[in-house]
Design a protein around this motif. Structure first.
Motif, PDB file in Angstrom:
ATOM      1  N   CYS A 128       4.931   5.620 -15.847  1.00 52.66           N
ATOM      2  CA  CYS A 128       4.856   4.581 -16.871  1.00 52.66           C
ATOM      3  C   CYS A 128       3.767   4.908 -17.880  1.00 52.66           C
ATOM      4  O   CYS A 128       2.711   5.413 -17.521  1.00 52.66           O
ATOM      5  CB  CYS A 128       4.555   3.229 -16.219  1.00 52.66           C
ATOM      6  N   VAL A 129       4.069   4.627 -19.157  1.00 51.85           N
ATOM      7  CA  VAL A 129       3.096   4.852 -20.236  1.00 51.85           C
ATOM      8  C   VAL A 129       2.966   3.573 -21.061  1.00 51.85           C
ATOM      9  O   VAL A 129       3.726   2.621 -20.886  1.00 51.85           O
ATOM     10  CB  VAL A 129       3.508   6.039 -21.142  1.00 51.85           C
ATOM     11  N   GLN A 130       2.017   3.567 -21.983  1.00 54.57           N
ATOM     12  CA  GLN A 130       1.725   2.378 -22.777  1.00 54.57           C
ATOM     13  C   GLN A 130       2.958   1.808 -23.469  1.00 54.57           C
ATOM     14  O   GLN A 130       3.187   0.605 -23.440  1.00 54.57           O
ATOM     15  CB  GLN A 130       0.642   2.700 -23.806  1.00 54.57           C
ATOM     16  N   SER A 131       3.776   2.648 -24.078  1.00 55.00           N
ATOM     17  CA  SER A 131       4.946   2.149 -24.805  1.00 55.00           C
ATOM     18  C   SER A 131       5.966   1.500 -23.874  1.00 55.00           C
ATOM     19  O   SER A 131       6.750   0.653 -24.307  1.00 55.00           O
ATOM     20  CB  SER A 131       5.597   3.276 -25.611  1.00 55.00           C
ATOM     21  N   ASP A 132       5.955   1.870 -22.594  1.00 56.10           N
ATOM     22  CA  ASP A 132       6.871   1.251 -21.628  1.00 56.10           C
ATOM     23  C   ASP A 132       6.426  -0.165 -21.270  1.00 56.10           C
ATOM     24  O   ASP A 132       7.240  -1.067 -21.138  1.00 56.10           O
ATOM     25  CB  ASP A 132       6.928   2.044 -20.311  1.00 56.10           C
ATOM     26  N   CYS A 133       5.114  -0.352 -21.086  1.00 56.09           N
ATOM     27  CA  CYS A 133       4.599  -1.552 -20.446  1.00 56.09           C
ATOM     28  C   CYS A 133       3.790  -2.482 -21.344  1.00 56.09           C
ATOM     29  O   CYS A 133       3.407  -3.564 -20.910  1.00 56.09           O
ATOM     30  CB  CYS A 133       3.741  -1.161 -19.252  1.00 56.09           C
ATOM     31  N   CYS A 134       3.505  -2.080 -22.583  1.00 58.73           N
ATOM     32  CA  CYS A 134       2.625  -2.893 -23.441  1.00 58.73           C
ATOM     33  C   CYS A 134       3.226  -3.134 -24.816  1.00 58.73           C
ATOM     34  O   CYS A 134       3.960  -2.298 -25.340  1.00 58.73           O
ATOM     35  CB  CYS A 134       1.280  -2.181 -23.613  1.00 58.73           C
ATOM     36  N   THR A 135       2.859  -4.276 -25.391  1.00 59.40           N
ATOM     37  CA  THR A 135       3.249  -4.631 -26.743  1.00 59.40           C
ATOM     38  C   THR A 135       1.981  -4.936 -27.519  1.00 59.40           C
ATOM     39  O   THR A 135       1.111  -5.655 -27.030  1.00 59.40           O
ATOM     40  CB  THR A 135       4.150  -5.895 -26.739  1.00 59.40           C
ATOM     41  N   ALA A 136       1.881  -4.385 -28.736  1.00 56.39           N
ATOM     42  CA  ALA A 136       0.691  -4.629 -29.559  1.00 56.39           C
ATOM     43  C   ALA A 136       0.639  -6.112 -29.947  1.00 56.39           C
ATOM     44  O   ALA A 136       1.658  -6.713 -30.279  1.00 56.39           O
ATOM     45  CB  ALA A 136       0.718  -3.774 -30.815  1.00 56.39           C
ATOM     46  N   ASN A 137      -0.545  -6.699 -29.848  1.00 53.22           N
ATOM     47  CA  ASN A 137      -0.712  -8.088 -30.260  1.00 53.22           C
ATOM     48  C   ASN A 137      -0.623  -8.143 -31.780  1.00 53.22           C
ATOM     49  O   ASN A 137      -1.115  -7.251 -32.463  1.00 53.22           O
ATOM     50  CB  ASN A 137      -2.075  -8.626 -29.792  1.00 53.22           C
ATOM     51  N   PRO A 138      -0.008  -9.207 -32.333  1.00 47.99           N
ATOM     52  CA  PRO A 138       0.092  -9.307 -33.798  1.00 47.99           C
ATOM     53  C   PRO A 138      -1.278  -9.554 -34.413  1.00 47.99           C
ATOM     54  O   PRO A 138      -2.170 -10.103 -33.780  1.00 47.99           O
ATOM     55  CB  PRO A 138       1.016 -10.513 -34.002  1.00 47.99           C
ATOM     56  N   THR A 139      -1.447  -9.108 -35.657  1.00 49.72           N
ATOM     57  CA  THR A 139      -2.701  -9.335 -36.363  1.00 49.72           C
ATOM     58  C   THR A 139      -2.516 -10.510 -37.309  1.00 49.72           C
ATOM     59  O   THR A 139      -1.387 -10.832 -37.719  1.00 49.72           O
ATOM     60  CB  THR A 139      -3.132  -8.095 -37.158  1.00 49.72           C
ATOM     61  N   CYS A 140      -3.604 -11.171 -37.680  1.00 50.30           N
ATOM     62  CA  CYS A 140      -3.532 -12.311 -38.596  1.00 50.30           C
ATOM     63  C   CYS A 140      -2.974 -11.841 -39.943  1.00 50.30           C
ATOM     64  O   CYS A 140      -3.318 -10.771 -40.419  1.00 50.30           O
ATOM     65  CB  CYS A 140      -4.916 -12.909 -38.801  1.00 50.30           C
ATOM     66  N   GLY A 141      -2.124 -12.654 -40.542  1.00 51.55           N
ATOM     67  CA  GLY A 141      -1.562 -12.336 -41.838  1.00 51.55           C
ATOM     68  C   GLY A 141      -0.383 -11.401 -41.780  1.00 51.55           C
ATOM     69  O   GLY A 141       0.199 -11.059 -42.793  1.00 51.55           O
ATOM     70  N   ALA A 142       0.019 -10.978 -40.583  1.00 51.35           N
ATOM     71  CA  ALA A 142       1.144 -10.053 -40.470  1.00 51.35           C
ATOM     72  C   ALA A 142       2.445 -10.802 -40.471  1.00 51.35           C
ATOM     73  O   ALA A 142       2.558 -11.914 -40.114  1.00 51.35           O
ATOM     74  CB  ALA A 142       1.011  -9.229 -39.201  1.00 51.35           C
TER      75      ALA A 142
END
Length: 142
Positions: A128-142
């Motif tokens: 397992c790698v980051q792209s499999d198990c994680c989602t980037a948190n949204p940034t303000c204003g996005a």
């Protein structure tokens, strides 16, 4: 008399093993008149650790797959020779889990700024790698 003509092979004595190796003991008899690394030293690296999948690991002699750590270790049918395996010890390929691991079974920890996907998410490969198990948190204003 043999002792008049011949001398026994030397022992390892104070032979110094290089980094990554431990001594077999100073009283170990060398295979020839000159001691070598293979006579006197043992590698501290597990020879099974180079296998990255359960199937390749269990196909190798004296290797077993630890499902909880997703690592290949030297051992027997009952478990690893050194250390432990929390769960999922596979000694033969028929004991290997089918398919790739899930994020939950691999205990993948997401870095700061990322949220974990569901623990039941199946990884794209045997590791397992980051792209499999994680989602980037949204940034303000996005």
């Amino acid at each position: 008399v043999q002792s008049d003509c011949c001398t026994a092979n030397p022992t390892c004595g104070a032979y110094t093993c290089p980094s990554g190796y431990t001594s077999k003991g100073s009283s170990t008899v060398c295979a020839s008149a000159t001691c070598s690394q293979s006579d006197c030293c043992t590698s501290t690296t597990d020879p099974c650790s180079s296998y990255a999948s359960c199937s390749s690991c269990t196909a190798a002699s004296s290797c077993g797959w630890c499902g909880s750590s997703l690592t290949c270790k030297t051992g027997t049918s009952s478990g690893p020779s050194s250390g432990t395996c929390a769960s999922g010890w596979a000694w033969v390929s028929s004991s290997c889990p089918s398919g790739n691991p899930t994020c939950g079974s691999s205990s993948y920890a997401c870095p700061s700024g990322y949220s974990s996907k569901a623990s039941s998410t199946v990884c794209a490969s045997t590791t397992c790698v980051q792209s499999d198990c994680c989602t980037a948190n949204p940034t303000c204003g996005a």
